[in-house]
Write an enzyme that holds these catalytic residues in place. Structure first.
Site, short mmCIF file in Angstrom:
data_model
loop_
_atom_site.label_atom_id
_atom_site.label_comp_id
_atom_site.label_asym_id
_atom_site.label_seq_id
_atom_site.Cartn_x
_atom_site.Cartn_y
_atom_site.Cartn_z
N CYS A 1 -3.84 71.13 62.52
CA CYS A 1 -2.74 70.19 62.32
C CYS A 1 -1.39 70.86 62.56
CB CYS A 1 -2.77 69.60 60.91
SG CYS A 1 -4.27 68.67 60.55
C1 BEZ Z 1 -7.16 71.67 60.63
O1 BEZ Z 1 -6.14 71.04 60.86
O2 BEZ Z 1 -7.31 72.83 61.00
C2 BEZ Z 1 -8.27 71.06 59.84
C3 BEZ Z 1 -7.99 70.06 58.93
C4 BEZ Z 1 -9.02 69.51 58.20
C5 BEZ Z 1 -10.31 69.95 58.39
C6 BEZ Z 1 -10.58 70.93 59.33
C7 BEZ Z 1 -9.55 71.50 60.07
#
Ligand code: BEZ
Length: 211
Positions: free
Chosen positions: A45
Site C-alpha cells: 500500500c
Molecule cells: C500490503 O500492502 O503490503 C499488504 C496489506 C495487507 C495484506 C498484505 C499486504
C-alpha cells in the site's frame, strides 16, 4: 447489491485527510477514480499511494480526480503519509477516505470476506462525468496495482465515450482504434475521413479520430 458497470456510483459522505466531503459534490461533473487499499502502514500500500501521488498531474490532465480509501481512521492516514513521502519521494496529494465503520466499503462491496473479514481489497472504480461506473478492477492485497494501466484504461474510456470506436488489446493513446461493429461501412467512411482497413469484416481499424 453488488455494483455493476453502468450503475450510478453510490453517493456518500465521509471523513477524509482533506476534510469531510460528499462524494458526488466533490467529484463534480468530471471523472473520478475511487480506489481502496487494505490497510495503512503496510508495504505494498505504501508503494501504491506514492505511485498514485506521482501520477496526480496525469489524472488532472484527463479531468479526473483521485480518492483513496481504507477502513483506518484519519489520524492513521495522516501519520502514514509521512512514511509514504519518505519511501517514495511523493507526498500524498489527494484525499484518503477514513472508513472505520465500513460504510463506504460496504456500499462499494470492497470487503470480500473470503479474502479478509477486516480489510478492504484493492478495488478500483472509474466513474464518469454522469456519475455512472465505467470500469471496475479488483486485486488481492498481495498484488500492487499498475496505475499506468488505470490511466491507459481512462484514456480508452474517454475516447470511446466520444467516438464510435473501441480500443484493442494493449492499446495506448495515439494507436489505431477499432470501428464499432454496429456501424456500417458507408457510415464508417463518412465518420472516419482518414479511412479504415478491414482486416476482417468485423475488425476494421482506423487512426485515432481525435489525433
Ligand atoms: C500490503 O500492502 O503490503 C499488504 C496489506 C495487507 C495484506 C498484505 C499486504
Amino acid at each position: 447489491m453488488a455494483i455493476r458497470l453502468g450503475d450510478e456510483a453510490p453517493d456518500f459522505t465521509a471523513e477524509t485527510t482533506m476534510g469531510p466531503l460528499r462524494f458526488h459534490e466533490w467529484k463534480g461533473n468530471g471523472w473520478a477514480v475511487l480506489f481502496s487499499h487494505p490497510k495503512d502502514f503496510t508495504p505494498v500500500c505504501t508503494t501504491e499511494l506514492g505511485a498514485v501521488a506521482a501520477l496526480k498531474g496525469e489524472f488532472e490532465k484527463r479531468n479526473c480526480k483521485i480518492i483513496g480509501l481504507s477502513v483506518d481512521p484519519v489520524d492513521s492516514h495522516q501519520r502514514w503519509a509521512g512514511d509514504i513521502k519518505d519511501v517514495t519521494g511523493h507526498a500524498v496529494n489527494f484525499p484518503m477516505i477514513a472508513d472505520p465503520n465500513r460504510e463506504v466499503a460496504n456500499l462499494y462491496d470492497m470487503i470480500h470476506p473470503n479474502a479478509s473479514d477486516t480489510m478492504t481489497v484493492r478495488s478500483v472504480f472509474i466513474i464518469g462525468p454522469d456519475h455512472k461506473v465505467k470500469l471496475m478492477i479488483t486485486y488481492p492485497a498481495s498484488t500492487g496495482r499498475n496505475f499506468q494501466e488505470i490511466l491507459r484504461a481512462l484514456d480508452s474510456l474517454q475516447l470511446t465515450a466520444g467516438y464510435s470506436v473501441a480500443t484493442p488489446a494493449d492499446w495506448q493513446d495515439g494507436d489505431d482504434v477499432i470501428v464499432v461493429p454496429s456501424m456500417s461501412d458507408d457510415d464508417a467512411r463518412t465518420k472516419f475521413p482518414k479511412g479504415f482497413v478491414a482486416k476482417k469484416p468485423y475488425l476494421r481499424v482506423t487512426p485515432q479520430p481525435n489525433r
